[in-house]
Design an enzyme around this catalytic site. Structure first.
Site, PDB file in Angstrom:
ATOM      1  N   CYS A   1       0.843  -1.201   0.000  1.00 13.85           N
ATOM      2  CA  CYS A   1       0.000   0.000   0.000  1.00 13.85           C
ATOM      3  C   CYS A   1       0.870   1.239   0.000  1.00 13.85           C
ATOM      4  CB  CYS A   1      -0.945   0.013   1.202  1.00 13.85           C
ATOM      5  SG  CYS A   1      -0.120   0.353   2.758  1.00 13.85           S
TER       6      CYS A   1
ATOM      7  N   CYS B   1       2.104   2.410   3.410  1.00 13.54           N
ATOM      8  CA  CYS B   1       3.284   1.668   3.876  1.00 13.54           C
ATOM      9  C   CYS B   1       4.550   2.240   3.221  1.00 13.54           C
ATOM     10  CB  CYS B   1       3.174   0.186   3.528  1.00 13.54           C
ATOM     11  SG  CYS B   1       1.705  -0.622   4.205  1.00 13.54           S
TER      12      CYS B   1
ATOM     13  N   ASP C   1      19.734  23.928 -27.493  1.00 14.32           N
ATOM     14  CA  ASP C   1      20.238  22.626 -27.952  1.00 14.32           C
ATOM     15  C   ASP C   1      21.749  22.529 -27.977  1.00 14.32           C
ATOM     16  OD1 ASP C   1      20.635  24.362 -30.149  1.00 14.32           O
ATOM     17  OD2 ASP C   1      20.681  22.631 -31.501  1.00 14.32           O
TER      18      ASP C   1
ATOM     19  N   ASP D   1      24.439  26.515 -24.561  1.00 13.68           N
ATOM     20  CA  ASP D   1      23.162  26.752 -23.884  1.00 13.68           C
ATOM     21  C   ASP D   1      23.129  26.131 -22.489  1.00 13.68           C
ATOM     22  OD1 ASP D   1      21.991  28.132 -26.039  1.00 13.68           O
ATOM     23  OD2 ASP D   1      21.467  26.252 -27.020  1.00 13.68           O
TER      24      ASP D   1
ATOM     25  N   ASP E   1      16.558  29.664 -27.608  1.00 14.49           N
ATOM     26  CA  ASP E   1      17.749  29.838 -28.435  1.00 14.49           C
ATOM     27  C   ASP E   1      17.255  29.889 -29.887  1.00 14.49           C
ATOM     28  OD1 ASP E   1      20.505  29.729 -29.294  1.00 14.49           O
ATOM     29  OD2 ASP E   1      20.158  27.610 -29.743  1.00 14.49           O
TER      30      ASP E   1
END
Length: 706
Positions: free
Chosen positions: A16, A19, A602, A606, A404
């Site tokens: 559960c 728990c 990318d 960056d 960018d």
């Protein structure tokens, strides 16, 4: 003390969510633990510790049946996705208990006049023990450890109390519905687990290594960089590499979420995890398996649930205090009215038992993490890798996006559009020295210059080039034969030569060439805006993004052209990597609300801004490894529209999570109140408790649709 690192384990027999929350809280209190995150949805434990023995001992103390297994994808798949067997021993036991329970009701209703009350009691106890034996054992173990409040203890107290006041039907009914509800709940959770494991099934398990003796079947982990492998039609590509023989159509849907096959041939870069659909391919590997695209994707997805959202953490903490408060309130309801006002004790004890039944926190503790788990799973299926549920929360609050330019809003596939030569230089000569300087560069602009020189029929001798040096955000320098070459943008040339030709084609990227401190000319290079960039900008505004801007190292005229075409709110051009961070900080300082700011990029340059942003988003399909490692979200298709999908999924996930919170709190508040004043019975209480948990789980599963 040994250096600590986060390790992942598969954890078994955690039945559960409550728990799981108790185990996580207890383990985090150990001095030897820096970090622990137990995810009930994936049944995995991420932990940073220098004493695993102490951790295991503590877990065994809290839940003796729980085991830790060193993580592997094969173990994870078998443990976490096992379907519910409706003809299991447990379901047969419950069915038998239902039959006995029904017989007990018959005795109670029709044959009580025959003084068979002892038969009625025996049948009731038999049904109760058959269906609730593991709950009783769990309650005893909990009490032995001095932990008085969990769902097992609450259920035993409530049902034992019902027996004491001769409410046999309610006692057995509560336990039956509790167990049956657990079965349904586990089935729903397993369905959600299997949905995300479908992505992990893309993991290739076999590679066919080309040797002098023929093809040898090996594991992908054993293949070295530079080895040659063969992939036949219908097989998964095991390792990143370059096609050296053959052609095929590749289904990359497991990586990118896109179902359209990609055509590849000799010279094509190919990614692990794709499926060869048509022809056979011979591939020269360029990465080890642990560094391949599919391995990194699996690692991101598998570890995403370790980073929990604040809402998850709050609910777990709340449940820890909520249950004892409700138990104390039930005690007051049971004994204050009889002791102070002479009310019948049986009536008020029954009402208190109703409150205990409704107080179980499972609906809250299960549904909230499951909602975030579903959001991460759906994103992964769409080719969007979110590194944690905390970023799901953050994406739902985005108010500003900063892009960018090159490779993000534009294709990044450049082409030399015009060649502007100074006196004494021909186009071929200018391209030759420019290509020589750019020979060792991997930048897309460098590729376009080398391609243009090749189109003119030129070729270079690598031994003629020396002292090549990169100047990030500016350009490159190198010696070619005996000449010193500088090639780069306006900023790079400002202190290199005062004879730069500033005439350029508007909207194109201009690269200047200087040879031995004399201006030789410039190359005007074009780039195309991505086809979905305009629609992505429009959709972002519909999603409530108030400010969209661009930061680029490109020239101002090229940046202005892109900004005007896309309708951006602002742009900054001619930026070095450190300038991007400074300008991004300035944008953050103008934020007037608590909305989040995203940066999308990318390139290697960056990475600093991706790390500084509230949410860093990397274009992952063609993006640099540095950007992907730094980012919080990775878009596998290099498509701006994927950012729109990511934000949409995040908003849907957060909306459903809050629906579950409101549903659970509202139902429990209503039935606790009704139970306290005698307007709700135990039957209604257990329906409310189990029903709320099932509704919340079903609501969370809606995220996975579509």
């Amino acid at each position: 003390m040994n250096e600590r690192s986060i390790t992942k384990y598969t954890i078994t027999n955690v039945d559960c969510a409550n728990c799981a929350a108790k185990i996580e809280d207890s383990v985090n209190k150990l001095d030897c633990v820096d970090f622990a995150s137990l995810d009930f949805a994936t049944q995995s434990l991420h932990i940073k510790t220098d004493s695993l023995e102490k951790v295991i001992a503590q877990i065994q103390f809290i839940e003796p049946g729980v085991e830790l297994i060193p993580y592997s994808p094969m173990v994870e798949s078998s443990v976490n996705t096992e379907p519910i067997r409706w003809l299991s021993l447990e379901t047969l036991t419950i069915t038998t208990a239902v039959v006995i329970f029904s017989s007990q009701i018959v005795f109670e209703g029709k044959y009580h006049q025959l003084s068979l009350s002892h038969v009625e009691l025996i049948l009731a106890l038999a049904a109760y023990l058959m269906v609730g034996w593991n709950v009783i054992i769990g309650a005893v173990k909990t009490i032995k450890k001095g932990l008085l409040f969990d769902e097992n203890v609450l259920m035993v107290i409530a049902t034992a109390g019902a027996f004491a006041i001769h409410a046999y039907a309610e006692a057995i009914g509560v336990m039956l519905f509790f167990k049956f509800g657990e079965l349904l709940q586990n089935r729903a959770i397993n369905r959600s687990r299997r949905s995300i494991k479908a992505l992990l099934a893309a993991r290739p398990n076999i590679a066919y290594l080309k040797t002098d003796q023929g093809l040898k079947e090996v594991s992908p982990e054993s293949v070295m960089v530079g080895d040659v492998i063969v992939v036949k039609p219908g097989e998964k590509i095991p390792i990143d590499g370059e096609v050296i023989e053959g052609s095929s159509h590749i289904d990359n849907s497991a990586l990118t979420g896109e179902s359209v096959p990609v055509s590849v041939g000799i010279g094509s870069t190919i990614l692990a995890g794709g499926l060869a659909q048509t022809g056979a391919l011979t591939i020269k590997t360029t990465k080890a398996f642990k560094d391949s695209s599919i391995a990194k994707i699996l690692e991101l997805v598998e570890n995403a649930t370790a980073r929990k959202a604040r809402t998850e953490k709050f609910i777990t903490s709340f449940a820890r205090y909520y249950t004892p408060v409700v138990v104390f309130a039930a005690l007051l309801v049971a004994f204050v009215p009889p002791l102070l006002f002479g009310q019948p004790i049986e009536t008020w004890v029954y009402r208190a038992l109703v409150m205990l039944v409704i107080s179980c926190p499972c609906a809250l503790v299960v549904s909230i993490p499951l909602g975030y788990f579903a959001g991460i799973g759906k994103s992964s299926r769409k080719g969007i890798l979110v590194k944690g549920s905390n970023y799901i929360d953050a994406l739902s609050k985005v108010k500003a996006v900063v892009f960018d330019k090159t490779g993000t809003l534009t294709e990044g596939s450049f082409k030399v559009e015009s060649i502007n030569c100074s006196e004494g230089w021909s186009k071929e000569q200018l391209l030759e020295v420019a290509s020589a300087a750019e020979l060792h560069s991997t930048h897309p602009i460098a590729n376009s210059i080398r391609q243009a020189f090749s189109d003119y029929g030129g070729s270079l001798n690598e031994s003629d080039i020396s002292e090549h040096k990169m100047h990030p955000g500016l350009g490159v320098s190198a010696y070619y034969k005996k000449d010193y070459i500088l090639i780069g943008n306006d900023l790079f040339m400002e202190d290199k030569s005062n004879t730069i030709d500033t005439i350029a084609n508007p909207g194109l990227t201009v690269v200047h060439v200087v040879v031995n401190n004399q201006y030789a000319g410039s190359l005007s290079i074009g780039d195309q805006i991505k086809r979905d960039a305009r629609s992505a900008i429009a959709e972002l505004r519909k999603l409530g993004v108030k400010h969209i801007s661009m930061l680029t190292g490109d020239s101002s005229h090229a940046a202005k052209k892109v900004s005007d075409e896309l309708g951006l709110d602002s742009y900054q051009a001619n930026l070095l990597p450190e300038d991007k961070v400074e300008k991004f900080e300035a944008l953050l300082s103008k934020r007037v609300d608590d909305g989040k700011t995203v940066f999308v990029g990318d390139g290697i340059n960056d990475a600093p801004v991706l790390a500084r942003a509230d949410i860093g988003v990397a274009m992952g399909g063609l993006g640099s490894e540095a950007a992907i490692e730094t980012a919080d979200v990775v878009l596998m298709t290099d498509s701006p529209s994927k950012l729109v999908e990511a934000i949409s999924i995040a908003k849907q996930t957060r909306r459903i999570v809050w629906q579950n919170i409101i549903l659970a709190f509202s139902v429990k508040a209503i039935f606790l109140s009704l139970g306290a004043i005698g307007l709700a019975t135990m039957w209604e209480a257990v329906f409310a408790d189990v029903g709320t948990a099932l509704l919340a789980v079903a609501n969370s599963s809606r995220i996975l649709k579509n």
